[in-house]
Design an enzyme around this catalytic site. Structure first.
Site, PDB file in Angstrom:
ATOM      1  N   LEU A 111      82.738  -7.460 -63.166  1.00 39.96           N
ATOM      2  CA  LEU A 111      84.022  -6.846 -63.405  1.00 39.96           C
ATOM      3  C   LEU A 111      84.073  -5.521 -63.525  1.00 39.96           C
ATOM      4  O   LEU A 111      82.617  -4.944 -64.195  1.00 39.96           O
ATOM      5  CB  LEU A 111      84.745  -7.362 -64.789  1.00 39.96           C
ATOM      6  CG  LEU A 111      84.967  -8.813 -64.805  1.00 39.96           C
ATOM      7  CD1 LEU A 111      85.836  -9.016 -65.883  1.00 39.96           C
ATOM      8  CD2 LEU A 111      85.787  -9.328 -63.440  1.00 39.96           C
TER       9      LEU A 111
ATOM     10  N   GLY B 183      81.050 -11.097 -64.055  1.00 40.89           N
ATOM     11  CA  GLY B 183      81.854 -11.842 -63.018  1.00 40.89           C
ATOM     12  C   GLY B 183      81.092 -12.102 -61.871  1.00 40.89           C
ATOM     13  O   GLY B 183      81.571 -12.946 -60.990  1.00 40.89           O
TER      14      GLY B 183
END
Lengths: 243, 243, 243
Positions: A49, A94
């Site tokens: 992310l 992520g």
């Protein structure tokens, strides 16, 4: 599908939106039965992310960003296509989630590349559906320790733990991914898809049922001054490392 | 208990009914505390559900057949007896389910013998309780991949994955099964049975709660023309292979 | 924290109460972020629940004792501190539960030391939350077999099964435990604690929701004449072994 968002394929709002739209198009394309996910950026699969999306932005922005993260995962983990991750670089947070959400994970046999859900190192907590996805791959014990320590596992260790299925020399990665894809596509689609749904439905349904609550939790969490401070410190550390 | 229904111990309605009645008798016989399940047919433990029972029959027949499959599993997986599978031959699909439902699995150390839930290869889907039983033995990750690919694992691989507990030379299989049985029977029955129930109750209860729905699903699925076609093709392939 | 209740650190009502109070004090002490649990008694980590507390006592006593066992586990499994078990001796039943409830388990590399939930050997049944804790560490398959057989696993086997994380020579045990503690304490507390809670909450909540019922079950079970007889026989066997 090749991630190409230099320098580190970080999952920005724009990147996530494009990724989800790309997946949706392929999903609706009857000629496309499988997708190999890899990176066009050397040494990095995806850095996870994009922290700039979580730092110093409005509450609305945080909400929009988190919904895009959820959307990407719901599409990828619930995809009817065969999904193979060809992990040709490091893959924290992520980035690791993307790999974990595929049907099969092949990683370049380079001990400098590491993979893991390292959120705890940054002072943040992986959400429950990251955790559920992780537990489904490596089991409860390994997930508990790895998540608490925020471990980034070098490729050989990642394979030992079952976090990736196979290691191959980097130059053979795409060839191997194509061979795995051919093996999976040899199965009748309908039965394979129903089986995949049966295995993943409980975990997908859990996010769907708690989606708005999960967004609210994220906003509350990320808006805390202590978390903002942690993230700023982390970003500065990254900048220093770069220069 | 020796399966003896040549040529391949396929689980016909008749076979399943006799098996369930046999289990019930042993269960009610206080002198019988354990059962070893093996095959009297060379090279085959059981070939799984009898496809002729699912092909070109009436809806009533499909329903009756499926109820018999459920009944067999409920009795075997929930048995109070110690159950040891001495897998002396290949054991696909329903044959694998029988082995998975026992307390302990020993397999002949012959790489030509394979075991697995290969339903996806036939274009059909293992029902949720096959899946639950499988996950309880090998965990979520291995089950997900194996079920999607409809894998039949050669004996050495089956052991590596935890699908069977032990491999022994074929001629020592029954001797080893008897030794394992003696080890399990050394425990006080009552505590062992309560422990077994505690471990298996959630999965058993799930089928009991959804039994009629599961029968309806099976009937709808198997009645589809596309599935009937797949099954007919598979049966013809088997016939050709034989001749 | 060093268990020092010779001869075998058995978990009496008094011992459990002191242990829980000790944990509570440390938990509320902001300067204390982690605890290493080990034994001051040679060759024994803890011998588990004190059988004299379950034998020939009043129903009230059984209830009070069981509540203390629950309380200890709720505090330890749900602790916000980093908990490391330095298992420097044998650790059956309740002793094993204490180790399983920590974040990390190091055991002395002595094949004479064994660990396991061996309740079935005594004719009793490990309660569901012992089982849940065990499954979270070793998975369903290993737990099912080990609990049914009431197995005590020698240290090397315990490591192979994942029941302990690491073996070290006995003289290096505390040094290693301190190193592990340092590694875990390097993480930011808040993120680590939230992650731990996320991993363990389901299992903790299950006991909290069924606590009174679990006490009633224990009282009913332990009050049975057959169980009292088993326990008396076991105690006499222990006495004979000693002399």
């Amino acid at each position: 599908m090749k991630f190409k968002s230099p320098p580190v394929n970080s999952l920005s709002l724009e990147f996530l939106t494009e990724f989800s739209i790309g997946l949706e198009k392929l999903e609706n394309n009857r000629a496309c039965r499988g997708v190999i996910i890899t990176s066009a950026v050397p040494k990095i699969f995806s850095s996870g992310l994009d922290i700039t999306e979580m730092c110093g932005k409005s509450v609305e922005h945080y909400g929009e960003f988190w919904r895009a993260v959820q959307e990407m995962w719901l599409r990828l983990y619930g995809s009817n296509m065969v999904t193979v991750a060809a992990v040709n670089g490091s893959s924290p947070a992520g980035g690791c989630l993307i790999a974990l959400s595929c049907d099969y994970r092949i990683m370049a046999e380079n001990p400098k590349f590491s993979i893991g859900l390292n959120e705890a190192q940054l002072g943040i907590v992986a959400p429950f559906w990251f955790k559920d996805t992780f537990v489904n791959v490596v089991g409860h014990r390994i997930a508990e320790r790895s998540l608490q320590l925020g471990s980034l596992h070098p490729a050989p260790e990642a394979q030992r733990l079952g976090l990736v299925d196979e290691l191959v020399p980097e130059e053979k990665l795409m060839e191997k991914a194509a061979a795995v894809m051919a093996q999976w596509l040899a199965l009748p689609d309908h039965a394979r898809q129903l089986t995949k749904t049966m295995m993943r439905k409980a975990v997908l349904d859990r996010l769907v049922a708690h989606r708005e609550e999960d967004i609210k939790n994220f906003i509350t969490f990320v808006s805390k001054e202590s978390i903002q401070k942690s993230l700023r410190m982390y970003m500065e550390m990254l900048k220093k490392r770069k220069s």
